[in-house]
Scaffold this motif. Structure first.
Motif, short mmCIF file in Angstrom:
data_model
loop_
_atom_site.label_atom_id
_atom_site.label_comp_id
_atom_site.label_asym_id
_atom_site.label_seq_id
_atom_site.Cartn_x
_atom_site.Cartn_y
_atom_site.Cartn_z
N LEU A 169 39.45 23.75 49.51
CA LEU A 169 40.84 24.44 49.81
C LEU A 169 41.53 24.93 48.63
O LEU A 169 42.20 25.88 48.50
CB LEU A 169 41.61 23.51 50.81
CG LEU A 169 40.97 23.44 52.34
CD1 LEU A 169 41.74 22.33 53.14
CD2 LEU A 169 40.74 24.74 52.85
N LEU A 223 40.13 27.88 46.60
CA LEU A 223 40.23 29.11 47.49
C LEU A 223 41.66 29.67 47.61
O LEU A 223 42.19 30.80 47.61
CB LEU A 223 39.88 29.20 48.94
CG LEU A 223 38.32 28.85 48.88
CD1 LEU A 223 37.86 28.68 50.22
CD2 LEU A 223 37.40 29.67 47.90
N ASP A 224 42.64 28.64 47.41
CA ASP A 224 44.22 29.04 47.50
C ASP A 224 45.00 29.03 46.09
O ASP A 224 46.00 29.23 46.13
CB ASP A 224 44.82 27.98 48.49
CG ASP A 224 44.66 28.21 50.07
OD1 ASP A 224 44.00 29.49 50.38
OD2 ASP A 224 44.60 27.03 50.91
N ALA A 266 45.81 26.24 44.60
CA ALA A 266 46.97 25.35 44.95
C ALA A 266 46.86 24.28 43.96
O ALA A 266 45.90 23.55 44.49
CB ALA A 266 47.00 25.05 46.54
N THR A 269 46.96 20.61 45.78
CA THR A 269 45.93 20.27 46.68
C THR A 269 44.51 19.92 45.84
O THR A 269 43.77 19.13 46.26
CB THR A 269 45.50 21.75 47.63
OG1 THR A 269 46.53 21.79 48.31
CG2 THR A 269 44.39 21.35 48.71
N THR A 282 34.52 32.10 48.60
CA THR A 282 34.77 31.46 49.91
C THR A 282 33.41 30.93 50.71
O THR A 282 33.33 29.76 51.07
CB THR A 282 35.50 32.40 50.88
OG1 THR A 282 36.76 32.71 50.21
CG2 THR A 282 35.72 31.66 52.07
#
Length: 378
Positions: free
Chosen positions: A278, A281-282, A284, A287, A352
């Motif tokens: 996650l 892909l973001d 972030a 995370t 993804t």
């Protein structure tokens, strides 16, 4: 410097060679026109070398002496950094990873044994083990962070100053190691030491396959995907944090029973791999760091301890070394195959689909391993 400290410093320099260039992996791939698959292929040359040469290198220091093996390992580490200094790119990275694999294979067991022989006394083995374990784990954690810091402070200057410092450190260590006394064994020792899998160790060993699959993808495919999205430093930062947390957590796990450690580590690994996916892909950071912390604690803590404890409990005497070699053989297979397939899948289907598919695969494998571990022993 004491003999044990000298050996520890040499092991640290050899280990640091493997992670010093990590923040530049994606830059090498871009410079050579390779995608995530090309980077993964160059990256796994290290683990492939260890798998192929482990049966020979594992007992070499018992046959030719400790000193020649450690000196050769220092030279290989020096040449690996030199290759990336002279010709930074995927071909040099592949060559460097082969040299690094040879270096680590040469010191995997012999360095600790030599340190114990030179230390002497009733606590020699424990002291030597602590020094070389700290030097190995510490070098893996520090190498990438040192280069990241150098790039942050001095800009994208290649080669980074850490490469020059590494070469200077090895040049200083070579004569110090050469002066240490060395005793060759009187009894003949077999050239080959084949890995073994005592009953009950296959499941915990494949826990390490899952663990190092995730760490391999985190070190190769995750930075490649983030670099393609315009965040070239985010991946290496998360990987360094993963290694640091894992190294620290290994001390916390202590002496948990093998099955319990593995059973705890499997769901932690799945959760960490999900957060890393996650976060990638973001793009972030928090995370990614949270996922890296979970992956590190599972891979280098629970599952690593569980696999080695299981091998030690199931074997005796000299067979323990062969059982431990079996664990590392399976672990390095995990470090090779899934990261390569994931890198190729990123090139073919996008980050993804590839990273999500990898997470589902790891989840299925960990679930199967947990079921097998929960079955009563016959």
């Amino acid at each position: 410097m004491s003999p044990v400290a000298t050996i520890g410093a040499a092991v640290f320099a050899i280990g640091a060679a493997t992670t010093l260039p990590m923040p530049l992996f994606t830059a090498y791939a871009a410079r050579s026109g390779g995608g995530a698959g090309g980077l993964a292929l160059a990256f796994i040359a290290y683990a492939t070398t260890l798998i192929v040469t482990a049966p020979l290198l594992g007992g070499l220091s018992d046959r030719v002496g400790r000193k020649p093996c450690l000196l050769a390992a220092l030279v290989f580490a020096f040449l690996a950094t030199t290759a990336l200094t002279i010709a930074p790119g995927l071909p040099a990275l592949a060559l460097a990873r082969v040299l690094q694999g040879l270096a680590i294979g040469l010191v995997a067991g012999g360095a600790t044994a030599w340190a114990a022989e030179l230390a002497g006394g009733p606590e020699a083995g424990r002291l030597a083990g602590r020094v070389t374990a700290f030097a190995t784990a510490g070098s893996f954690a520090v190498g990438g962070i040192a280069t990241l810091t150098a790039l942050w402070l001095m800009g994208d200057v290649e080669p980074p100053v850490t490469f020059w410092l590494h070469l200077a450190a090895i040049a200083l260590l070579l004569p110090l190691v050469a002066r240490l006394p060395d005793r060759r064994p009187a009894a003949p020792v077999a050239w080959l030491r084949l890995p073994a899998f005592p009953r009950g160790t296959v499941t915990t060993s494949f826990g390490m396959f899952a663990a190092w699959s995730v760490t391999g993808v985190a070190i190769s495919s995750v930075p490649a995907a983030l670099a393609a999205a315009g965040h070239p430093r985010l991946g290496p930062l998360a990987v360094c944090f993963m290694i640091l947390v894992g190294t620290a957590f290994q001390q916390v796990v202590g002496k948990l029973p093998a099955r319990r450690a593995s059973l705890i580590g499997l769901p932690v690994l799945v959760a960490g791999a999900g957060l890393v996916t996650l976060g990638t892909l973001d793009a972030a950071l928090l995370t990614l760091l949270a996922g890296g912390a979970l992956v590190g604690s599972a891979a280098y803590g629970f599952l690593f301890v569980g696999a080695l404890a299981g091998a030690s409990e199931a074997a005796a005497g000299e067979d323990r070394a062969r059982a431990a070699a079996g664990v590392f053989l399976v672990a390095h297979a995990g470090f090779c195959v899934p990261p390569l397939l994931t890198g190729l899948a990123i090139d073919a289907f996008g980050a993804t689909a590839a990273l999500t598919g990898f997470w589902f695969g790891i989840t299925a494998l960990c679930a199967l391993l947990a079921v097998l571990l929960l079955r009563p022993r016959g």
